[in-house]
Design a protein around this motif. Structure first.
Motif, PDB file in Angstrom:
ATOM      1  N   THR A  58      -0.908  -1.849  -6.579  1.00 20.88           N
ATOM      2  CA  THR A  58      -1.373  -2.141  -5.211  1.00 20.88           C
ATOM      3  C   THR A  58      -2.692  -2.907  -5.321  1.00 20.88           C
ATOM      4  O   THR A  58      -3.211  -3.095  -6.419  1.00 20.88           O
ATOM      5  CB  THR A  58      -1.648  -0.831  -4.442  1.00 20.88           C
ATOM      6  N   ALA A  84      -5.711  -1.854  -4.430  1.00 21.69           N
ATOM      7  CA  ALA A  84      -6.749  -0.979  -4.995  1.00 21.69           C
ATOM      8  C   ALA A  84      -6.579  -0.861  -6.510  1.00 21.69           C
ATOM      9  O   ALA A  84      -7.560  -0.875  -7.257  1.00 21.69           O
ATOM     10  CB  ALA A  84      -6.693   0.404  -4.347  1.00 21.69           C
ATOM     11  N   ILE A 115       0.813   2.812  -9.338  1.00 22.47           N
ATOM     12  CA  ILE A 115       1.632   1.864  -8.568  1.00 22.47           C
ATOM     13  C   ILE A 115       0.789   0.612  -8.378  1.00 22.47           C
ATOM     14  O   ILE A 115      -0.397   0.712  -8.046  1.00 22.47           O
ATOM     15  CB  ILE A 115       1.992   2.448  -7.181  1.00 22.47           C
ATOM     16  N   SER A 127       0.830  -1.213   0.000  1.00 22.12           N
ATOM     17  CA  SER A 127       0.000   0.000   0.000  1.00 22.12           C
ATOM     18  C   SER A 127       0.861   1.258   0.000  1.00 22.12           C
ATOM     19  O   SER A 127       1.928   1.288   0.639  1.00 22.12           O
ATOM     20  CB  SER A 127      -0.867   0.053   1.268  1.00 22.12           C
ATOM     21  N   ILE A 128       0.348   2.296  -0.648  1.00 17.10           N
ATOM     22  CA  ILE A 128       1.053   3.583  -0.632  1.00 17.10           C
ATOM     23  C   ILE A 128       1.196   4.066   0.814  1.00 17.10           C
ATOM     24  O   ILE A 128       2.249   4.583   1.212  1.00 17.10           O
ATOM     25  CB  ILE A 128       0.293   4.614  -1.499  1.00 17.10           C
TER      26      ILE A 128
HETATM   27  O1  0WD Z   1      -1.722   3.607  -8.663  1.00 15.60           O
HETATM   28  C1  0WD Z   1      -2.121   3.703  -7.506  1.00 15.60           C
HETATM   29  N1  0WD Z   1      -2.119   2.663  -6.690  1.00 15.60           N
HETATM   30  C2  0WD Z   1      -2.582   5.047  -7.028  1.00 15.60           C
HETATM   31  C3  0WD Z   1      -3.326   5.155  -5.885  1.00 15.60           C
HETATM   32  C4  0WD Z   1      -2.220   6.235  -7.834  1.00 15.60           C
HETATM   33  C5  0WD Z   1      -2.687   7.465  -7.259  1.00 15.60           C
HETATM   34  C6  0WD Z   1      -3.443   7.524  -6.140  1.00 15.60           C
HETATM   35  N2  0WD Z   1      -3.770   6.371  -5.464  1.00 15.60           N
HETATM   36  C7  0WD Z   1      -4.579   6.492  -4.271  1.00 15.60           C
HETATM   37  C8  0WD Z   1      -5.811   5.620  -4.192  1.00 15.60           C
HETATM   38  O2  0WD Z   1      -6.860   6.110  -4.984  1.00 15.60           O
HETATM   39  C9  0WD Z   1      -6.104   5.695  -2.701  1.00 15.60           C
HETATM   40  O3  0WD Z   1      -6.751   6.919  -2.402  1.00 15.60           O
HETATM   41  O4  0WD Z   1      -3.835   6.128  -3.135  1.00 15.60           O
HETATM   42  C10 0WD Z   1      -4.699   5.713  -2.100  1.00 15.60           C
HETATM   43  C11 0WD Z   1      -4.233   4.386  -1.550  1.00 15.60           C
HETATM   44  O5  0WD Z   1      -4.366   3.404  -2.499  1.00 15.60           O
HETATM   45  P1  0WD Z   1      -3.359   2.172  -2.703  1.00 15.60           P
HETATM   46  O6  0WD Z   1      -2.247   2.251  -1.740  1.00 15.60           O
HETATM   47  O7  0WD Z   1      -3.086   2.107  -4.157  1.00 15.60           O
HETATM   48  O8  0WD Z   1      -4.310   0.925  -2.411  1.00 15.60           O
HETATM   49  P2  0WD Z   1      -4.495  -0.123  -1.210  1.00 15.60           P
HETATM   50  O9  0WD Z   1      -3.199  -0.659  -0.794  1.00 15.60           O
HETATM   51  O10 0WD Z   1      -5.524  -1.111  -1.697  1.00 15.60           O
HETATM   52  O11 0WD Z   1      -5.109   0.763  -0.085  1.00 15.60           O
HETATM   53  C12 0WD Z   1      -6.354   1.394  -0.192  1.00 15.60           C
HETATM   54  C13 0WD Z   1      -7.140   1.009   1.030  1.00 15.60           C
HETATM   55  C14 0WD Z   1      -8.008  -0.221   0.992  1.00 15.60           C
HETATM   56  O12 0WD Z   1      -7.585  -1.323   0.533  1.00 15.60           O
HETATM   57  P3  0WD Z   1      -8.645  -2.292  -0.286  1.00 15.60           P
HETATM   58  O13 0WD Z   1      -7.789  -2.738  -1.409  1.00 15.60           O
HETATM   59  O14 0WD Z   1      -9.015  -3.313   0.699  1.00 15.60           O
HETATM   60  O15 0WD Z   1      -9.822  -1.466  -0.781  1.00 15.60           O
HETATM   61  O16 0WD Z   1      -8.174   1.895   1.321  1.00 15.60           O
HETATM   62  C15 0WD Z   1      -8.846   1.293   2.417  1.00 15.60           C
HETATM   63  C16 0WD Z   1      -8.481  -0.143   2.440  1.00 15.60           C
HETATM   64  O17 0WD Z   1      -7.587  -0.425   3.440  1.00 15.60           O
HETATM   65  N3  0WD Z   1     -10.283   1.350   2.314  1.00 15.60           N
HETATM   66  C17 0WD Z   1     -11.010   1.718   3.363  1.00 15.60           C
HETATM   67  N4  0WD Z   1     -10.657   2.128   4.596  1.00 15.60           N
HETATM   68  C18 0WD Z   1     -11.641   2.411   5.445  1.00 15.60           C
HETATM   69  N5  0WD Z   1     -12.935   2.308   5.129  1.00 15.60           N
HETATM   70  C19 0WD Z   1     -12.338   1.587   2.943  1.00 15.60           C
HETATM   71  C20 0WD Z   1     -13.331   1.905   3.898  1.00 15.60           C
HETATM   72  N6  0WD Z   1     -14.642   1.795   3.645  1.00 15.60           N
HETATM   73  N7  0WD Z   1     -12.376   1.133   1.663  1.00 15.60           N
HETATM   74  C21 0WD Z   1     -11.102   1.000   1.296  1.00 15.60           C
END
Ligand code: 0WD
Length: 275
Positions: free
Chosen positions: A193, A195, A191, A18-19
């Motif tokens: 991940t 999400a 990146i 995760s980021i």
């Molecule tokens: O390319 C990418 N990965 C990018 C991500 C590029 C630019 C921005 N981002 C953003 C995402 O949109 C997000 O806002 O960075 C942020 C973090 O995303 P991430 O690190 O890429 O993804 P991840 O490691 O999956 O973390 C996001 C987490 C969720 O994981 P999952 O995969 O289970 O949805 O957000 C959390 C959860 O831990 N999350 C929540 N936390 C609390 N309540 C909820 C919720 N209802 N839903 C998701």
């Protein structure tokens, strides 16, 4: 150490890719004491060992941002166990998978509302929840993506949500500026991940960015982490309401990157995908 004596809350770690994990690591390396949240029981199993790795086993709380009661218990727990905060990282987004593919015009009201609630309103509610705990000079940071400003295939409703998130950053920055609190966003390049795996053809996005970014590579969670560390620290005390790009420079491009092949200008994308 830049964050010595500072305390921060990290929301949005799903695993060590995760980021938010990269951000926590960079902040810990600079001396910060951290508290963590997890979304649900399944993710608790991943977040607890990470909290332990950062010396924060006692500061791990449940937060599903769609549940208002979780915000009130988070506030109570932080107040009792952890104390005041110097920074908060909001790294949360979600949209139903079927809304992240195909034609945007088909977006359902339900998917739209979910994306806005989880990815945008959560920043407002989190900021309000922790406000009484924030020290003067505290910094709130969220994560966004270029799909807010430009059309990106399959990003669809999440692009609209990120535009609202970036706007929320500006409105929150004004409100909270009165109390000396700053609010900023990092717009990260793609990146891989958990999400990101919800977005169709994400690997194509990664390759396209690598081919076309001025730095000719994708960013890592460590690179986002160190930029985030600056934005949550006093080093950026004059910066608020900003969207700071950490994307190898991809956002500046007005045309695809070209290279000379046998005296002929050729898109880098073609060169990379051919070889
Ligand atoms: O390319 C990418 N990965 C990018 C991500 C590029 C630019 C921005 N981002 C953003 C995402 O949109 C997000 O806002 O960075 C942020 C973090 O995303 P991430 O690190 O890429 O993804 P991840 O490691 O999956 O973390 C996001 C987490 C969720 O994981 P999952 O995969 O289970 O949805 O957000 C959390 C959860 O831990 N999350 C929540 N936390 C609390 N309540 C909820 C919720 N209802 N839903 C998701």
């Amino acid at each position: 150490m830049i964050l010595q004596g500072k305390k921060g809350l990290i929301v949005g770690i799903a695993n060590n890719r995760s980021i938010a994990y990269g951000i926590a690591k960079a902040c810990k390396e600079q001396g910060a004491q951290l508290a963590f949240t997890f979304l649900n029981e399944a993710l608790e199993k991943r977040v607890r060992p990470i909290a332990q790795e950062f010396g924060s086993s006692d500061f791990v709380y449940e937060l599903d941002v769609s549940k208002p009661e979780h915000f009130s218990s988070l506030f109570q727990s932080l107040q009792t166990d952890f104390g005041n905060l110097d920074f908060v990282v909001h790294s949360v987004a979600f949209a139903p998978k079927d809304a992240l593919t195909g034609d945007f015009v088909q977006t359902s009201k339900e998917a739209f509302n979910t994306a806005m609630e989880i990815s945008v309103y959560s920043l407002i509610e989190l900021s309000r929840c922790v406000l009484p705990l924030l020290n003067k000079g505290a910094s709130i940071l969220t994560l966004t993506y270029l799909g807010s400003m430009k059309y990106v295939t399959n990003y669809n409703v999440m692009g609209v949500a990120k535009a609202a998130l970036e706007s929320s950053v500006r409105y929150l920055a004004y409100d909270l500026g009165r109390a000396g609190i700053r609010v900023n966003a990092i717009s990260a390049g793609p990146i891989k991940t958990l999400a990101a795996s919800g977005i169709s053809d994400f690997n194509l996005m990664l390759k396209w960015n690598e081919a076309n970014a001025p730095l000719r590579e994708n960013v890592s969670i460590d690179q986002v982490g160190s930029a985030a560390m600056y934005l949550v620290s006093d080093l950026s005390s004059g910066v608020t309401g900003e969207v700071h790009y950490v994307d190898s420079g991809y956002n500046i491009m007005g045309m695809c990157a070209m290279e000379d092949v046998d005296g002929k200008p050729t898109p880098r994308w073609e060169i990379l995908t051919k070889h």
